[in-house]
Design a protein around this motif. Structure first.
Motif, PDB file in Angstrom:
ATOM      1  N   HIS A  75       0.772  -1.340   0.280  1.00 36.86           N
ATOM      2  CA  HIS A  75       0.117   0.146   0.394  1.00 36.86           C
ATOM      3  C   HIS A  75       0.776   1.086   0.504  1.00 36.86           C
ATOM      4  O   HIS A  75       0.252   2.355  -0.913  1.00 36.86           O
ATOM      5  CB  HIS A  75      -0.878  -0.102   1.299  1.00 36.86           C
ATOM      6  CG  HIS A  75      -1.882  -0.739   0.724  1.00 36.86           C
ATOM      7  ND1 HIS A  75      -2.366  -1.327   0.351  1.00 36.86           N
ATOM      8  CD2 HIS A  75      -1.984  -2.229   2.137  1.00 36.86           C
ATOM      9  CE1 HIS A  75      -3.731  -2.278   0.094  1.00 36.86           C
ATOM     10  NE2 HIS A  75      -3.354  -2.715   1.351  1.00 36.86           N
ATOM     11  N   ARG A  76       1.835   1.546   1.064  1.00 38.30           N
ATOM     12  CA  ARG A  76       2.719   2.219   1.206  1.00 38.30           C
ATOM     13  C   ARG A  76       3.602   2.696  -0.819  1.00 38.30           C
ATOM     14  O   ARG A  76       3.299   4.014  -1.046  1.00 38.30           O
ATOM     15  CB  ARG A  76       3.984   2.085   1.293  1.00 38.30           C
ATOM     16  CG  ARG A  76       4.009   3.196   2.861  1.00 38.30           C
ATOM     17  CD  ARG A  76       5.507   2.666   4.089  1.00 38.30           C
ATOM     18  NE  ARG A  76       6.768   1.278   3.769  1.00 38.30           N
ATOM     19  CZ  ARG A  76       6.589   0.442   4.802  1.00 38.30           C
ATOM     20  NH1 ARG A  76       6.061   1.361   5.377  1.00 38.30           N
ATOM     21  NH2 ARG A  76       7.454  -0.098   4.244  1.00 38.30           N
ATOM     22  N   LEU A  77       3.855   1.666  -1.218  1.00 41.29           N
ATOM     23  CA  LEU A  77       4.725   1.523  -2.829  1.00 41.29           C
ATOM     24  C   LEU A  77       3.783   2.321  -3.603  1.00 41.29           C
ATOM     25  O   LEU A  77       4.213   2.982  -4.120  1.00 41.29           O
ATOM     26  CB  LEU A  77       5.376   0.316  -2.926  1.00 41.29           C
ATOM     27  CG  LEU A  77       5.386   0.362  -4.267  1.00 41.29           C
ATOM     28  CD1 LEU A  77       6.643   0.985  -4.421  1.00 41.29           C
ATOM     29  CD2 LEU A  77       6.333  -1.139  -4.622  1.00 41.29           C
ATOM     30  N   ALA A  78       2.345   1.059  -3.517  1.00 40.57           N
ATOM     31  CA  ALA A  78       1.418   1.763  -4.842  1.00 40.57           C
ATOM     32  C   ALA A  78       0.967   3.220  -4.565  1.00 40.57           C
ATOM     33  O   ALA A  78       0.940   4.162  -5.732  1.00 40.57           O
ATOM     34  CB  ALA A  78       0.500   1.031  -4.310  1.00 40.57           C
ATOM     35  N   ALA A  79       1.031   3.656  -3.409  1.00 39.01           N
ATOM     36  CA  ALA A  79       0.517   4.915  -2.900  1.00 39.01           C
ATOM     37  C   ALA A  79       1.495   6.090  -4.065  1.00 39.01           C
ATOM     38  O   ALA A  79       0.756   6.804  -4.660  1.00 39.01           O
ATOM     39  CB  ALA A  79       0.638   5.679  -1.787  1.00 39.01           C
ATOM     40  N   ARG A  80       2.824   5.336  -3.384  1.00 39.32           N
ATOM     41  CA  ARG A  80       4.160   6.677  -3.569  1.00 39.32           C
ATOM     42  C   ARG A  80       3.911   6.604  -5.273  1.00 39.32           C
ATOM     43  O   ARG A  80       4.383   7.428  -5.977  1.00 39.32           O
ATOM     44  CB  ARG A  80       5.263   5.973  -3.037  1.00 39.32           C
ATOM     45  CG  ARG A  80       6.670   6.819  -2.846  1.00 39.32           C
ATOM     46  CD  ARG A  80       6.793   7.108  -1.885  1.00 39.32           C
ATOM     47  NE  ARG A  80       8.203   6.820  -2.631  1.00 39.32           N
ATOM     48  CZ  ARG A  80       9.946   7.696  -1.374  1.00 39.32           C
ATOM     49  NH1 ARG A  80       9.503   6.856  -0.080  1.00 39.32           N
ATOM     50  NH2 ARG A  80      10.638   8.261  -1.564  1.00 39.32           N
ATOM     51  N   MET A  81       4.356   5.586  -6.188  1.00 37.32           N
ATOM     52  CA  MET A  81       4.348   5.324  -7.577  1.00 37.32           C
ATOM     53  C   MET A  81       2.982   5.929  -8.113  1.00 37.32           C
ATOM     54  O   MET A  81       3.055   6.414  -9.233  1.00 37.32           O
ATOM     55  CB  MET A  81       4.145   3.555  -7.628  1.00 37.32           C
ATOM     56  CG  MET A  81       5.660   2.859  -7.017  1.00 37.32           C
ATOM     57  SD  MET A  81       7.085   3.803  -7.417  1.00 37.32           S
ATOM     58  CE  MET A  81       7.412   3.784  -9.363  1.00 37.32           C
TER      59      MET A  81
END
Ligand code: SF4
Length: 318
Positions: free
Chosen positions: A166-172
């Motif tokens: 979730h952290r990565l997806a939001a950032r990307m």
């Protein structure tokens, strides 16, 4: 995005089943420090997913030369074991020809060279190895070869570490890229990869069989904790000894004490704990408050909040 881990293999399998007519690529960022059996697994796993047979035998772990440099050497000029490096370069070239869908990226250095060049031993907060050898490579590949309107990146995150996704997806997503984690919310994610690997007739990578929780960097990791290194000391003492020697060499090169592990005994404050000191302290111990091998690493996808921070020798604290 394939790391050589079993999770990313299963994520690719689930995604390919869901999107059989899509154009699939398997992007691997090589630290040149992976376990020999990780390379075997990577090639065998991707060939299986593509339904492809190679017309030459995939090398087994025993076919690889040793990754370690023999004898005395100066870390200032260290560039890995040249026989190991040449073997990997040759394998990479063969794979690029036989399995072009497997995109095999390499910066050309291993983690120790990154630490030496930056005069900084990474730690659980700042990981220059992963940044230089994985994230920078993958970012460049994505920008040069992918289209944000059509490309979707699949990562092998399982349900127990969904927060990472979730952290990565939001950032990307903020940068216009779409990331998915095919193992979240699926039966495959709940069951895990090993049964599926067994069904496919593929041996699970040997580091898992030795109690490691991840298949990165040959079982070495600057982010790993006491449990991980206790397992390494017990299962692969000669590799642990090499890690300890490299840590010591780096410390001498930088000109100050550095360590990957920390000691919080006594007043609870963080103190350096070199691998040599750790080995000496656990040798006499029979009871532990952690399980050997219960820590993992997701450095390819865990982008630290301080990723743009420049590591300085002064920040090289435990
Ligand atoms: S697995 Fe550990 S040592 Fe290897 S690149 Fe990732 S953070 Fe660095």
């Amino acid at each position: 995005m394939v790391s050589g881990g079993a999770g990313s293999w299963l994520a690719a399998k689930v995604d390919m089943a869901a999107h059989p007519s899509d154009d699939h690529r398997f992007v691997f960022a090589d630290t040149l420090y992976e376990d020999a059996d990780c390379y075997r697994f990577l090639i065998e796993g991707v060939a299986h997913l593509l339904g492809r047979r190679l017309n030459w035998p995939i090398p087994s772990a025993d076919d690889f030369p040793d990754y370690r440099v023999e004898g005395e050497f100066d870390i200032a000029t260290y560039a890995g074991n040249p026989i190991w490096r040449a073997f990997l370069a040759d394998l990479r070239e063969q794979i690029t020809s036989a399995l072009p869908e497997l995109v095999w990226l390499a910066d050309g250095r291993d983690p120790w060279e990154v630490f030496r060049d930056g005069r900084f031993l990474g730690n659980s907060r700042i990981d220059p190895c992963s940044k230089s050898l994985k994230r920078v490579m993958l970012d460049a590949y994505r920008v040069e070869n992918c289209d944000p309107t059509t490309s979707v990146f699949q990562i092998g995150i399982g349900p127990h570490e969904a927060h990472r996704y979730h952290r990565l997806a939001a950032r990307m997503a903020a940068d216009g890229w779409k990331y998915e984690a095919p193992l979240l919310g699926t039966r495959e994610g709940e069951f895990g990869p090993f049964g599926y690997l067994s069904d496919a007739g593929i041996d699970r990578p040997r580091l898992y069989r030795l109690g490691y929780m991840h298949n990165n960097c040959g079982g070495f990791c600057i982010k790993a904790g006491h449990a991980h290194y206790l397992n390494r000391l017990r299962q692969q003492p000669e590799r642990f000894a090499y890690d300890a020697m490299m840590e010591q060499k780096l410390s001498e090169f930088i000109g100050k004490p550095v360590s990957m592990l920390t000691d919080r005994s006594g007043d609870g404050s963080k103190k350096l704990l070199t691998l040599s000191s750790f080995a000496a302290s656990v040798t006499a111990q029979t009871e532990f408050d952690f399980l050997p091998g219960d820590s993992g690493c997701g450095c390819m996808i865990d982008i630290p909040a301080n990723d743009n921070e420049t590591a300085t020798p002064e920040s090289d604290a435990a």
